[in-house]
Design an enzyme around this catalytic site. Sequence first.
Site, PDB file in Angstrom:
ATOM      1  N   ASP A 180      -1.882   5.798   4.022  1.00 50.56           N
ATOM      2  CA  ASP A 180      -0.964   5.298   5.038  1.00 50.56           C
ATOM      3  C   ASP A 180      -0.278   6.490   5.705  1.00 50.56           C
ATOM      4  OD1 ASP A 180       1.022   4.129   6.497  1.00 50.56           O
ATOM      5  OD2 ASP A 180       1.792   2.872   4.891  1.00 50.56           O
ATOM      6  N   ASN A 189       3.849 -11.424  -4.124  1.00 50.84           N
ATOM      7  CA  ASN A 189       4.995 -10.625  -4.580  1.00 50.84           C
ATOM      8  C   ASN A 189       6.318 -11.186  -4.058  1.00 50.84           C
ATOM      9  OD1 ASN A 189       6.404  -8.529  -5.757  1.00 50.84           O
ATOM     10  ND2 ASN A 189       5.898  -7.033  -4.171  1.00 50.84           N
ATOM     11  N   LYS A 229       2.749  -3.113  -1.340  1.00 49.63           N
ATOM     12  CA  LYS A 229       1.454  -2.460  -1.618  1.00 49.63           C
ATOM     13  C   LYS A 229       1.641  -1.185  -2.436  1.00 49.63           C
ATOM     14  CE  LYS A 229       0.761  -2.027   2.791  1.00 49.63           C
ATOM     15  NZ  LYS A 229       1.890  -2.859   3.251  1.00 49.63           N
ATOM     16  N   THR A 230       2.532  -0.305  -1.939  1.00 48.08           N
ATOM     17  CA  THR A 230       2.729   0.985  -2.601  1.00 48.08           C
ATOM     18  C   THR A 230       3.248   0.776  -4.025  1.00 48.08           C
ATOM     19  OG1 THR A 230       3.199   2.002  -0.474  1.00 48.08           O
ATOM     20  CG2 THR A 230       3.922   3.207  -2.412  1.00 48.08           C
ATOM     21  N   GLY A 245       5.274  -3.885   4.221  1.00 49.20           N
ATOM     22  CA  GLY A 245       6.473  -4.143   3.429  1.00 49.20           C
ATOM     23  C   GLY A 245       6.365  -5.153   2.301  1.00 49.20           C
ATOM     24  N   VAL A 246       5.137  -5.600   1.967  1.00 46.16           N
ATOM     25  CA  VAL A 246       5.015  -6.652   0.954  1.00 46.16           C
ATOM     26  C   VAL A 246       4.975  -6.109  -0.479  1.00 46.16           C
ATOM     27  CG1 VAL A 246       3.874  -8.306   2.486  1.00 46.16           C
ATOM     28  CG2 VAL A 246       2.493  -6.669   1.196  1.00 46.16           C
TER      29      VAL A 246
HETATM   30  N1  LIG Z   1       8.580  -7.313  -7.110  1.00 44.65           N
HETATM   31  C1  LIG Z   1       9.505  -6.530  -6.537  1.00 44.65           C
HETATM   32  N2  LIG Z   1      10.782  -6.612  -6.936  1.00 44.65           N
HETATM   33  C2  LIG Z   1      11.747  -5.842  -6.379  1.00 44.65           C
HETATM   34  N3  LIG Z   1      11.521  -4.954  -5.402  1.00 44.65           N
HETATM   35  C3  LIG Z   1      10.266  -4.829  -4.953  1.00 44.65           C
HETATM   36  C4  LIG Z   1       9.189  -5.598  -5.497  1.00 44.65           C
HETATM   37  N4  LIG Z   1       8.054  -5.238  -4.844  1.00 44.65           N
HETATM   38  C5  LIG Z   1       8.408  -4.300  -3.945  1.00 44.65           C
HETATM   39  N5  LIG Z   1       9.722  -4.050  -4.004  1.00 44.65           N
HETATM   40  C6  LIG Z   1      10.494  -3.144  -3.141  1.00 44.65           C
HETATM   41  O1  LIG Z   1      10.245  -3.510  -1.799  1.00 44.65           O
HETATM   42  C7  LIG Z   1      10.178  -2.377  -0.957  1.00 44.65           C
HETATM   43  C8  LIG Z   1       8.851  -2.342  -0.216  1.00 44.65           C
HETATM   44  O2  LIG Z   1       7.809  -2.124  -1.145  1.00 44.65           O
HETATM   45  P1  LIG Z   1       6.584  -1.146  -0.837  1.00 44.65           P
HETATM   46  O3  LIG Z   1       7.042   0.116  -0.251  1.00 44.65           O
HETATM   47  O4  LIG Z   1       5.790  -1.105  -2.080  1.00 44.65           O
HETATM   48  O5  LIG Z   1       5.867  -2.039   0.264  1.00 44.65           O
HETATM   49  P2  LIG Z   1       4.591  -1.624   1.144  1.00 44.65           P
HETATM   50  O6  LIG Z   1       3.805  -2.885   1.317  1.00 44.65           O
HETATM   51  O7  LIG Z   1       3.910  -0.476   0.544  1.00 44.65           O
HETATM   52  O8  LIG Z   1       5.299  -1.217   2.490  1.00 44.65           O
HETATM   53  P3  LIG Z   1       4.590  -0.461   3.751  1.00 44.65           P
HETATM   54  O9  LIG Z   1       3.844  -1.514   4.490  1.00 44.65           O
HETATM   55  O10 LIG Z   1       5.757   0.072   4.485  1.00 44.65           O
HETATM   56  O11 LIG Z   1       3.704   0.585   3.164  1.00 44.65           O
HETATM   57  C9  LIG Z   1      10.380  -1.182  -1.859  1.00 44.65           C
HETATM   58  O12 LIG Z   1      11.722  -0.798  -1.786  1.00 44.65           O
HETATM   59  C10 LIG Z   1      10.059  -1.705  -3.250  1.00 44.65           C
HETATM   60  O13 LIG Z   1      10.756  -1.019  -4.244  1.00 44.65           O
HETATM   61 MG   LIG Z   2       3.373   1.393   1.404  1.00 39.96          MG
END
Ligand SMILES: Nc1ncnc2c1ncn2[C@@H]1O[C@H](COP(=O)(O)OP(=O)(O)OP(=O)(O)O)[C@@H](O)[C@H]1O
Ligand SMILES: [Mg+2]
Length: 319
Positions: free
Chosen positions: A49, A259, A25-26, A22-23
């Site tokens: 993933d 982030n 990455k995607t 959730g940080v």
């Molecule tokens: N800098 C940012 N500003 C605003 N929203 C953000 C930012 N970075 C990420 N987000 C939002 O936070 C949420 C989680 O981001 P993301 O899906 O990229 O995380 P992830 O690390 O890929 O999660 P997972 O571990 O579930 O794969 C998404 O809704 C994304 O749009």
């Molecule tokens: Mg992801």
Amino acid sequence: MKLSELLLKDSMKFTLFGGKGGVGKTTCASASAIWAADHGRETLIISTDPAHSLSDSFNLDLSGGEVIPVPGFENLYGLEINPKLEFKKYQETVQASPVDIPEELSGFMGGMDEFSSLTPPGSDEALAFSKVLEFIQSGEYEYIIFDTAPSGHTLRLLSLPDVLDSFFGKIIKMRMKFGQIWGKLKGLFSRGQDEGPSKLEMLEDLKAKIEAASNELSDPSKTEFVIVMIPEMMAILETERLLSTLYEYEIPVHNIIINMILPPNPDCKFCSSRRIMQQKNLVEIRNLYDDFNLIELLLQPNEIRGLDSLRDLGKILIE
Ligand SMILES: Nc1ncnc2c1ncn2[C@@H]1O[C@H](COP(=O)(O)OP(=O)(O)OP(=O)(O)O)[C@@H](O)[C@H]1O
Ligand SMILES: [Mg+2]
């Protein structure tokens, strides 16, 4: 090497984005892929993933098991790897002629159930990884960005060659232990001479592929890992573990994205209190990781989804 250089350097072939759940990455991987494509690189973004969100991020269905060109680009492609689909394909091939272990032998082989199915632990991940390897080896795409699963899962992928080694180690031990019975046993896992590769051969082939992928991924001239984290203690602890595993597998990392940093907002007590917590952790992070290129990315006011907002975020992140 800075992220902008990394994304455009000709010799760089693979960049993996990883970190705690959730940080972002995607989001960061997608924004970087768009930025690289906008700057002229032919880029493929692959999600490894199993809980994919690449399609959601791009607002585009990338789940069909085939590479999809991203509309509006001539040089950007996406794919979500589906381990279940890959595993099914593999099983269909391997089980085209199923073998049953006779009772007298299965008694001998107590506790060796995994031999009958010949699917070593982590096979679905191994197959997802070998699908990734197809792209790595094909050289069909100039540059590949990987959106990886939260650290734990990624780390399991990296250790797969070891897991398979121990599986093969077991087979070899069995062979020594049972001597001539081995011949019979081997027959069980082999097909007739003209019926294509035996299961064992297919497994060995898979293992060789995975080892080749690991080698590519530990070549610092071709691969870098980008860590994404947030300024919270749990993310720091996770980053420590991730870094030590990456170090163990010799996968180079120079860039760390921090982030979701909150901007100042004196009118909001809640936000200010969170900001104080974040800023305290930021000091710690800057100290801990002063050897790395740290990229501090603010939490954006809008939802980041779809090409336009990913492109805007890419500019903030990379430029
Ligand atoms: N800098 C940012 N500003 C605003 N929203 C953000 C930012 N970075 C990420 N987000 C939002 O936070 C949420 C989680 O981001 P993301 O899906 O990229 O995380 P992830 O690390 O890929 O999660 P997972 O571990 O579930 O794969 C998404 O809704 C994304 O749009
Ligand atoms: Mg992801």
